[in-house]
Design an enzyme around this catalytic site. Sequence first.
Site, PDB file in Angstrom:
ATOM      1  N   HIS A 108     -58.515  34.894  -5.195  1.00 25.33           N
ATOM      2  CA  HIS A 108     -57.403  34.135  -5.777  1.00 25.33           C
ATOM      3  C   HIS A 108     -56.054  34.553  -5.213  1.00 25.33           C
ATOM      4  CE1 HIS A 108     -60.562  32.818  -8.543  1.00 25.33           C
ATOM      5  NE2 HIS A 108     -59.899  31.692  -8.416  1.00 25.33           N
TER       6      HIS A 108
ATOM      7  N   ARG B 247     -55.517  24.431 -11.434  1.00 27.09           N
ATOM      8  CA  ARG B 247     -56.024  25.675 -12.022  1.00 27.09           C
ATOM      9  C   ARG B 247     -55.083  26.087 -13.157  1.00 27.09           C
ATOM     10  NH1 ARG B 247     -57.310  26.777  -6.266  1.00 27.09           N
ATOM     11  NH2 ARG B 247     -59.477  27.452  -6.122  1.00 27.09           N
TER      12      ARG B 247
ATOM     13  N   ARG C  23     -58.299  21.532 -14.961  1.00 29.55           N
ATOM     14  CA  ARG C  23     -59.452  22.352 -15.338  1.00 29.55           C
ATOM     15  C   ARG C  23     -59.054  23.223 -16.525  1.00 29.55           C
ATOM     16  NH1 ARG C  23     -61.674  26.567 -11.006  1.00 29.55           N
ATOM     17  NH2 ARG C  23     -59.775  27.693 -11.534  1.00 29.55           N
TER      18      ARG C  23
ATOM     19  N   GLU D  64     -70.544  25.362  -9.830  1.00 29.63           N
ATOM     20  CA  GLU D  64     -70.221  26.572  -9.074  1.00 29.63           C
ATOM     21  C   GLU D  64     -71.153  27.733  -9.411  1.00 29.63           C
ATOM     22  OE1 GLU D  64     -66.136  27.645  -9.887  1.00 29.63           O
ATOM     23  OE2 GLU D  64     -66.280  27.112 -11.990  1.00 29.63           O
TER      24      GLU D  64
ATOM     25  N   ASN E 265     -66.254  28.185  -3.713  1.00 25.46           N
ATOM     26  CA  ASN E 265     -65.798  29.584  -3.690  1.00 25.46           C
ATOM     27  C   ASN E 265     -66.731  30.446  -4.535  1.00 25.46           C
ATOM     28  OD1 ASN E 265     -63.699  28.400  -2.386  1.00 25.46           O
ATOM     29  ND2 ASN E 265     -62.252  28.544  -4.077  1.00 25.46           N
TER      30      ASN E 265
ATOM     31  N   ARG F 144     -66.648  37.530  -3.716  1.00 24.07           N
ATOM     32  CA  ARG F 144     -65.767  36.804  -2.795  1.00 24.07           C
ATOM     33  C   ARG F 144     -64.497  37.564  -2.449  1.00 24.07           C
ATOM     34  NH1 ARG F 144     -63.964  31.922  -6.981  1.00 24.07           N
ATOM     35  NH2 ARG F 144     -61.961  31.758  -5.954  1.00 24.07           N
TER      36      ARG F 144
ATOM     37  N   CYS G  80     -64.088  20.960  -4.505  1.00 23.29           N
ATOM     38  CA  CYS G  80     -62.720  21.494  -4.591  1.00 23.29           C
ATOM     39  C   CYS G  80     -62.646  22.966  -4.171  1.00 23.29           C
ATOM     40  CB  CYS G  80     -62.147  21.304  -5.987  1.00 23.29           C
ATOM     41  SG  CYS G  80     -63.054  22.187  -7.261  1.00 23.29           S
TER      42      CYS G  80
HETATM   43  C1  PEP Z   1     -64.355  27.460  -6.752  1.00 19.15           C
HETATM   44  O1  PEP Z   1     -64.988  28.364  -7.300  1.00 19.15           O
HETATM   45  O2  PEP Z   1     -64.700  26.946  -5.671  1.00 19.15           O
HETATM   46  C2  PEP Z   1     -63.116  26.949  -7.348  1.00 19.15           C
HETATM   47  C3  PEP Z   1     -62.491  25.918  -6.827  1.00 19.15           C
HETATM   48  O3  PEP Z   1     -62.602  27.619  -8.416  1.00 19.15           O
HETATM   49  P1  PEP Z   1     -61.810  29.006  -8.291  1.00 19.15           P
HETATM   50  O4  PEP Z   1     -61.505  29.245  -6.859  1.00 19.15           O
HETATM   51  O5  PEP Z   1     -60.586  28.898  -9.126  1.00 19.15           O
HETATM   52  O6  PEP Z   1     -62.793  29.995  -8.860  1.00 19.15           O
HETATM   53 MG    MG Z   2     -64.529  28.891  -9.321  1.00 15.64          MG
END
Ligand code: PEP
Ligand code: MG
Length: 578
Positions: free
Chosen positions: A188, A295, A331, A430, A453, A464, A501
Amino acid sequence: MRVMQGIAASPGVGLGKAFLYVHERLVTPHVKIEEREVPHEVERFKRALASVATEIAQMAEATPVDNSEKIVETHLLMLHDPEFTKAVENFITTDRLCAEWAVERVLNSVIEAVEQGGDPLLRERSVDFNDIKVHLIKELMGQSHSDLSMINEEVVLVGDTLLPSQILSLNHKFIKAIALNGGGKTSHVAILAQALQIPTVVALGNITEKVRSNDQVIVDGNLGEVAVRPSVISLNKMMERHERWMEHERQLREIVDLESITPDGFKVALKANIERVEEVPLVLQSGAEGVGLFRSEFLFLKPGGADEEEQFVAYKEVLEKLGAERPVTIRTIDVGGDKIIPGMAGLGEENPILGWRAIRFTLARKDIFRTQLRAMLRASNYGKLKIMFPMISGVEELESSLTILEQVKEELRSNNLPFDEEVEVGIMIEVPSAALTADILAPKSDFFSIGTNDLIQYTIAVDRGNEKIAYLYQPFHPGVLRLIQMVVEKGGNGGVPVAMCGEMASDPLAVLILLGMGIGELSMSPHNILKIKHIIRSVAQREAKELLEKVMAMDSYLNINRYLREWMYDRFGDFFTA
Ligand code: PEP
Ligand code: MG
């Protein structure tokens, strides 16, 4: 000069003097200096010594307690001890150690000597020596105050890790670039750096040990390179590359008003991901057809969070500015994991990535969930709202969330508060269990949005944000591609539109695969939209389908990556693969 390779996390090139920030523990820079730098280094040491002594004396005045006075006295004695000063200067002049390293050497040997000596009273003083060491080194590193929001001159922020809340607290106009030891491309921190348009490189390993405060640093966020104390030649080379990139960006502006459609007529809606209301002008400039992911959790990152009214105002502003023609998918909050929000979630868990995150948090804190849904629904009168739930892992969570949403709607109706009765409600895919049960989730969802992600993180079991295993974080892993294809098929069969996304949606190499699969909506950081539109406008979906068939028959991400690179190079030259 030293050039370090990390992972490109936010594009652009930034240049400036380093502001060193070490978050977890003190990591002393170990830099060998050149002979001509010796006087400067000695001077730096003397200045740090004087300023720490003044600070300690002032602290003593402010807190005149018996015991602390004694400690302070010891510290001051040490700082004024000519033996100590001489020993440090010796290491600088003779061994050519930078001042931080020299201080560490001298004080470590003092600490070792008192700890091994027989005198118990003296042994207790090792804590004091360590205190002085940390204080002096931090002063030398420019970290006497570590409140990053206080930075008020142009710098390149060089750190070990940063929290999302710290990035948001920065005075952005002063931060020319960011270079971090840790992090990943989809952490993030990287996502926020993109949103704030700060060139950023992550996963550099140990850059905090190779840079001293005020060193000249140049960060290339396109290629993931950082040059420390660069030579004129490499500085020019990097600036040249930057110019070329800017020229690409200028060329892309020409297609901003054109449709996002393949030559054989497959239309892909390109939308924007945002974290803050302030990004709306960028969204509008990018030609985005809406916001595919807002977000909302970043509204809560400030002390005190955001009450219903504050949220309502923020959502309303985004919806109004985008207008009825451009839908906005908000979201519900996804806190936890690496998004630590004091007083909410993410603290004190053994395994936060697998822990109390996103929908799991809001289903437990129904007060927060209801308030947010009320604010969203009230704002739905001002544009085209879509509501999206994050981290759904199974149908029970979706059903519980929908029940709460229905209750909130009922409450608004009985209070005569109008809202869009037709508001669409979808989910993020996800978590692998959601992907595998997409057919079960489809009848209860108006849309899916694939969050790669997290989907990659949970499918390959690779954090990640962890730079040590970043090599394993592979969007083209056949396991990931199969899951994505499964979601598209199951969603499509259930009549549910499927969007994406996650960061993969803006990866030029991935777009062909996504086109081939027939994904009709891609949402990404606004600055990526035009390059993806350029690819979509250049490649027929028929070609993408042929490519997809080949890729899905391959057995490893290495082969897939190589194949996609070659394909893109043949078609676009080094426009996307440089
Ligand atoms: C994802 O997980 O791909 C996503 C878009 O949400 P975030 O990156 O906020 O976890
Ligand atoms: Mg996510």
